[in-house]
Structures are given as C-alpha cells and as structure tokens.
Scaffold this active site. Structure first.
Site, PDB file in Angstrom:
ATOM      1  N   ASN A 208      -9.438  23.128  -9.926  1.00 39.41           N
ATOM      2  CA  ASN A 208     -10.130  23.539 -11.150  1.00 39.41           C
ATOM      3  C   ASN A 208      -9.407  24.742 -11.745  1.00 39.41           C
ATOM      4  O   ASN A 208      -8.402  25.199 -11.211  1.00 39.41           O
ATOM      5  CB  ASN A 208     -11.606  23.833 -10.868  1.00 39.41           C
ATOM      6  CG  ASN A 208     -11.780  24.915  -9.812  1.00 39.41           C
ATOM      7  OD1 ASN A 208     -11.310  26.027  -9.963  1.00 39.41           O
ATOM      8  ND2 ASN A 208     -12.463  24.572  -8.716  1.00 39.41           N
ATOM      9  N   ASP A 276     -16.262  20.099  -5.525  1.00 39.57           N
ATOM     10  CA  ASP A 276     -17.399  19.354  -4.981  1.00 39.57           C
ATOM     11  C   ASP A 276     -16.960  18.140  -4.173  1.00 39.57           C
ATOM     12  O   ASP A 276     -17.675  17.705  -3.270  1.00 39.57           O
ATOM     13  CB  ASP A 276     -18.317  18.903  -6.120  1.00 39.57           C
ATOM     14  CG  ASP A 276     -19.017  20.075  -6.790  1.00 39.57           C
ATOM     15  OD1 ASP A 276     -19.389  21.022  -6.078  1.00 39.57           O
ATOM     16  OD2 ASP A 276     -19.168  20.054  -8.026  1.00 39.57           O
ATOM     17  N   PRO A 303     -18.224  20.033   1.912  1.00 40.10           N
ATOM     18  CA  PRO A 303     -19.339  20.825   2.427  1.00 40.10           C
ATOM     19  C   PRO A 303     -19.836  21.814   1.386  1.00 40.10           C
ATOM     20  O   PRO A 303     -19.049  22.363   0.606  1.00 40.10           O
ATOM     21  CB  PRO A 303     -18.736  21.549   3.639  1.00 40.10           C
ATOM     22  CG  PRO A 303     -17.258  21.553   3.399  1.00 40.10           C
ATOM     23  CD  PRO A 303     -16.975  20.273   2.666  1.00 40.10           C
ATOM     24  N   ASP A 304     -21.140  22.028   1.356  1.00 45.35           N
ATOM     25  CA  ASP A 304     -21.755  23.002   0.444  1.00 45.35           C
ATOM     26  C   ASP A 304     -21.829  24.336   1.174  1.00 45.35           C
ATOM     27  O   ASP A 304     -22.761  24.596   1.948  1.00 45.35           O
ATOM     28  CB  ASP A 304     -23.146  22.517   0.033  1.00 45.35           C
ATOM     29  CG  ASP A 304     -23.739  23.330  -1.103  1.00 45.35           C
ATOM     30  OD1 ASP A 304     -23.479  24.552  -1.141  1.00 45.35           O
ATOM     31  OD2 ASP A 304     -24.452  22.749  -1.942  1.00 45.35           O
ATOM     32  N   ILE A 305     -20.839  25.177   0.953  1.00 44.55           N
ATOM     33  CA  ILE A 305     -20.691  26.410   1.731  1.00 44.55           C
ATOM     34  C   ILE A 305     -21.840  27.374   1.452  1.00 44.55           C
ATOM     35  O   ILE A 305     -22.415  27.963   2.381  1.00 44.55           O
ATOM     36  CB  ILE A 305     -19.334  27.071   1.428  1.00 44.55           C
ATOM     37  CG1 ILE A 305     -18.200  26.095   1.755  1.00 44.55           C
ATOM     38  CG2 ILE A 305     -19.177  28.358   2.236  1.00 44.55           C
ATOM     39  CD1 ILE A 305     -16.834  26.575   1.308  1.00 44.55           C
ATOM     40  N   LYS A 337     -30.418  25.765  -9.119  1.00 42.38           N
ATOM     41  CA  LYS A 337     -29.418  25.877  -8.054  1.00 42.38           C
ATOM     42  C   LYS A 337     -29.828  26.930  -7.031  1.00 42.38           C
ATOM     43  O   LYS A 337     -29.678  26.720  -5.823  1.00 42.38           O
ATOM     44  CB  LYS A 337     -28.055  26.231  -8.649  1.00 42.38           C
ATOM     45  CG  LYS A 337     -26.940  26.371  -7.607  1.00 42.38           C
ATOM     46  CD  LYS A 337     -25.597  26.636  -8.270  1.00 42.38           C
ATOM     47  CE  LYS A 337     -24.500  26.774  -7.223  1.00 42.38           C
ATOM     48  NZ  LYS A 337     -23.161  26.981  -7.838  1.00 42.38           N
ATOM     49  N   LYS A 341     -30.242  25.815  -3.220  1.00 48.96           N
ATOM     50  CA  LYS A 341     -29.315  26.343  -2.212  1.00 48.96           C
ATOM     51  C   LYS A 341     -30.017  27.258  -1.219  1.00 48.96           C
ATOM     52  O   LYS A 341     -29.600  27.369  -0.067  1.00 48.96           O
ATOM     53  CB  LYS A 341     -28.181  27.106  -2.884  1.00 48.96           C
ATOM     54  CG  LYS A 341     -27.430  26.338  -3.950  1.00 48.96           C
ATOM     55  CD  LYS A 341     -26.515  25.298  -3.382  1.00 48.96           C
ATOM     56  CE  LYS A 341     -25.643  24.704  -4.486  1.00 48.96           C
ATOM     57  NZ  LYS A 341     -24.716  23.682  -3.992  1.00 48.96           N
TER      58      LYS A 341
END
Length: 397
Positions: A208, A276, A303-305, A337, A341
């Site tokens: 990105n 993502d 993985p969603d850190i 979010k 999260k």
C-alpha cells in the site's frame, strides 16, 4: 539537548571502536562533556591521541597511574558522570560486568560506580547468541544496566546477524532518552509502522502507499517524553527514529511475531498499514506470461495484529491504540473498528487520494475512545504525534 551533561565513555576492544570517535564528536556537538576511558584492547583499534583530540580532554587507561590516583582516583572518576556509556561493550567486558570482576581501569570503574550505565554491545553474531552472553545480558538487565542494540548486519568477520554496534546517532538518542526526565520515563511502548509487503513471487508483492512517516513521528514523540520505544516497521520510506529499538519486518505474519516477542509493554500504538490479505502459497519462482492467460492468485487473510493484542487475556498492554485509515464514512467505520478490535483508542484519518495523507506531511485525525470523539484540526504529522504522545502520557500517568 545534552548541554552540561558529563558522559564517562568506556571504549572496549573491537572493530566497532572506530565508531566511538564519531560518538564523541556527536556528543560534544550537543554540549556534553566526554571523559574517555580506553581499554588496552581498545588501543588496538583507536589511538589515545585520536580519542583525546576529539574529546578535548585526557584519555584514561591505567588503573595504577599514580598521577591519576593523586588527582582524582578511579573511584571518584566513576562517580562524577551523569551516565557511564560502554561503547563498544565487548563480550569480555559484559562478562566482567556480570561477574563483578575488576582487573583493569574500565572494569573497576564499572564495579565502583553508582552512576547509571548504558552499554552498546558489539561482537560476532555467534558470540552474541552464545548462552553465556545471553545469561550475562540478562544479569546486567536485572542489575539495571540499559542497553542499545546490537543491530543486525554484516560483520567485519564476514558473517551476518545480530552483533553490530548501534550507530553513533542511535547511541546519542539512547543517551538523551536516558538523561531526559519526562512523563513517560520508565515506560516501555511498542509502535508499529509502515506498510507490509506480501509476496506474490520473488519479484512482485502486494503493498500500500503508507510511507511510515506518522508511525515514525509517534515513536520519536514518545521518546522525547522519556519512553523506551520498540519500533516494529515494515519497509517504509520514512527512516526509523533514532534511539528506538528497531525491528524491521516485511510481511504481516513477521510483524505479528515481532510484536508478540516484544511484549509485555506499558502501551502499544499500532500505526502500521498492515495488508489485509496475502497470496496463499506465493510462488518461489517468477510467474511468467503464458498462452493460458493471467495466473490465478488465491488470497488468504492476514493475521489481525491489533485485534490479537487488544483481546489478549494475558500480557495485554494497559493501553492499546489503533489507527483507522478510511476513505468513506471515516468516523462511523473507525468507531465500529474500535469496538470490533477491542482496543482502547482509535486514531481515525481520511486517507482518500484528495487528502494527500498517504505520503504527505500533514494529517487530520479524530481520536475515538469510550468517552466519545475528539476531533483535531489539520496538523503536521509531527504535531499529531506530539499531541498523541501527550495524551498517552496523561493516560499512563
């Protein structure tokens, strides 16, 4: 910055000793007084004359110098400094420190001092990784000795890995942070920054537009308030902040592992723009054009850190701050979010192309927590970082 501060600099014997000359120059540029102590092994790499010329004062080296003992004495020499710095800190010097040995001037000063000590290790990668050295560094840490580095890189011996002495400016930043009293003194904070690169094949990747500038600014602002910062960064355009413990990574999976290894922390700020998705089963060979058309790429979720750390049942930092880079419905999406999260705060910003935030110098953010929304005006990324650091300091206070 260091005006009037007295640094007792012990120079150990190793090829990294040549960096101590630049370190002396950098410290004096910032107004510090440097009293150098050169070990016998150190003299094999730098001369007393060069050290003395840069420090603008006498170089000490002999434990049994009668003139020195009459004038000051090694005990007094060890106690008049604001900080004792060992750079390079060789495996031998660290072993002496950990074992309480005192058979030369440098080790005697280190045993006799009641002044804080900062070491910058430098040695062969195998020596650094040896269980004895790791036991010694653990002992020194338990004794309250601070450490900067070592860095990964090529060795003079031809090997590669951890063991390179931190660069002079990194050591200067660590010295400054150590001598700075601020609201975050004694606090350990993790900051993630930059993009991640998810490989498609050996030459292509998914990424990105994040420059890493905001994350680097946050880390620098936290250190300015006295925090000890671990900086986990993807391949960013912005250079990492001087004085942070920098852990470079490429992929989201590597970033997660680095974050897990760094915990526990007093706070964690997740400013990285983590991809993502990744390509499942990335090719080990360059993908070629073919008559069959474009290759089919299968994606897997990364993985969603932020979520992983925010929802930890054991070892969760007391304060977890996430960033939400949005292009539409910024506040609504960021608010959702934060709840999803499980983090304490979300710093929301509009990164649509028209804003110029990605890769730009300015940012406009809103900080969302369980009490509501705090909208900040358009500021430079440095000013955003300073405001956020002050807010963190107040929360941890």
């Amino acid at each position: 910055m260091l005006t009037g501060k007295h640094i007792l600099l012990i120079i150990g014997g190793g090829i990294a000793a040549f960096k101590s000359l630049d370190l002396i120059r950098r410290l004096r540029e910032r107004g510090a007084h440097v009293t150098p102590v050169l070990t016998k092994a150190g003299e094999a790499f730098v001369t007393p004359l060069s050290v003395s010329a840069l420090a603008g004062t006498k170089v000490y080296g002999d434990l049994f110098d009668l003139t020195d003992e009459a004038d000051m004495g090694h005990i007094q020499l060890s106690r008049v400094a604001d900080l004792v710095v060992v750079a390079p800190a060789t495996a031998d010097l660290m072993a002496k420190m950990a074992g309480g040995l005192a058979n030369d001037l440098a080790s005697t000063l280190l045993l006799a001092t009641d002044t804080p000590v900062l070491i910058a290790p430098a040695m062969n990668v195998r020596m650094w990784q040896h269980p004895a050295t790791q036991r010694n560094i653990a002992t020194l840490a338990a004794d309250g000795v601070a450490c900067v580095g070592p860095n990964d890189g090529d060795m003079a011996c031809g090997e590669h890995g951890p063991g390179r002495m931190a660069e002079p400016l990194e050591i200067v930043a660590a010295i400054t942070a150590h001598l700075t009293t601020g609201p975050l003194s004694g606090k350990r904070i993790l900051v993630t920054s930059g993009p991640t690169h998810e490989p498609i094949d050996p030459v292509r990747y998914i990424a990105n537009r994040s420059s890493g500038a905001q994350g680097a600014a946050v880390a620098q602002a936290l250190m300015a308030l006295g925090a000890d910062v671990t900086f986990v960064t993807g391949p960013a355009d912005a250079p990492p902040p001087e004085g942070a413990h920098v852990i470079p990574v490429q992929t989201a999976q590597q970033m997660l592992m680095a974050v897990q290894d760094a915990l526990p922390m007093d706070a964690a700020v997740f400013a990285a723009a983590v991809a993502d998705w990744r390509v499942a089963g990335a090719s080990t060979r360059k993908l070629k054009k073919s008559k069959d058309g474009m290759p089919n790429l299968t994606f897997a979720e990364n993985p969603d850190i932020l979520k992983h750390v925010a929802q930890m049942s054991d070892g969760r930092p007391p304060l977890v701050v996430g960033f939400a880079a949005e292009t539409d419905d910024v506040i609504e999406n960021a608010t959702a979010k934060r709840v999803r999260k499980g983090c304490d705060w979300i710093v929301a910003n509009d990164v649509s192309v028209a804003t110029g935030v990605m890769g730009g110098a300015d940012n406009t953010v809103s900080v969302i927590d369980d009490t509501g929304i705090e909208n900040w005006p358009k500021l430079s990324k440095i000013e955003v970082a300073q405001r956020l650091a002050a807010r963190i300091a107040k929360a941890l206070g």
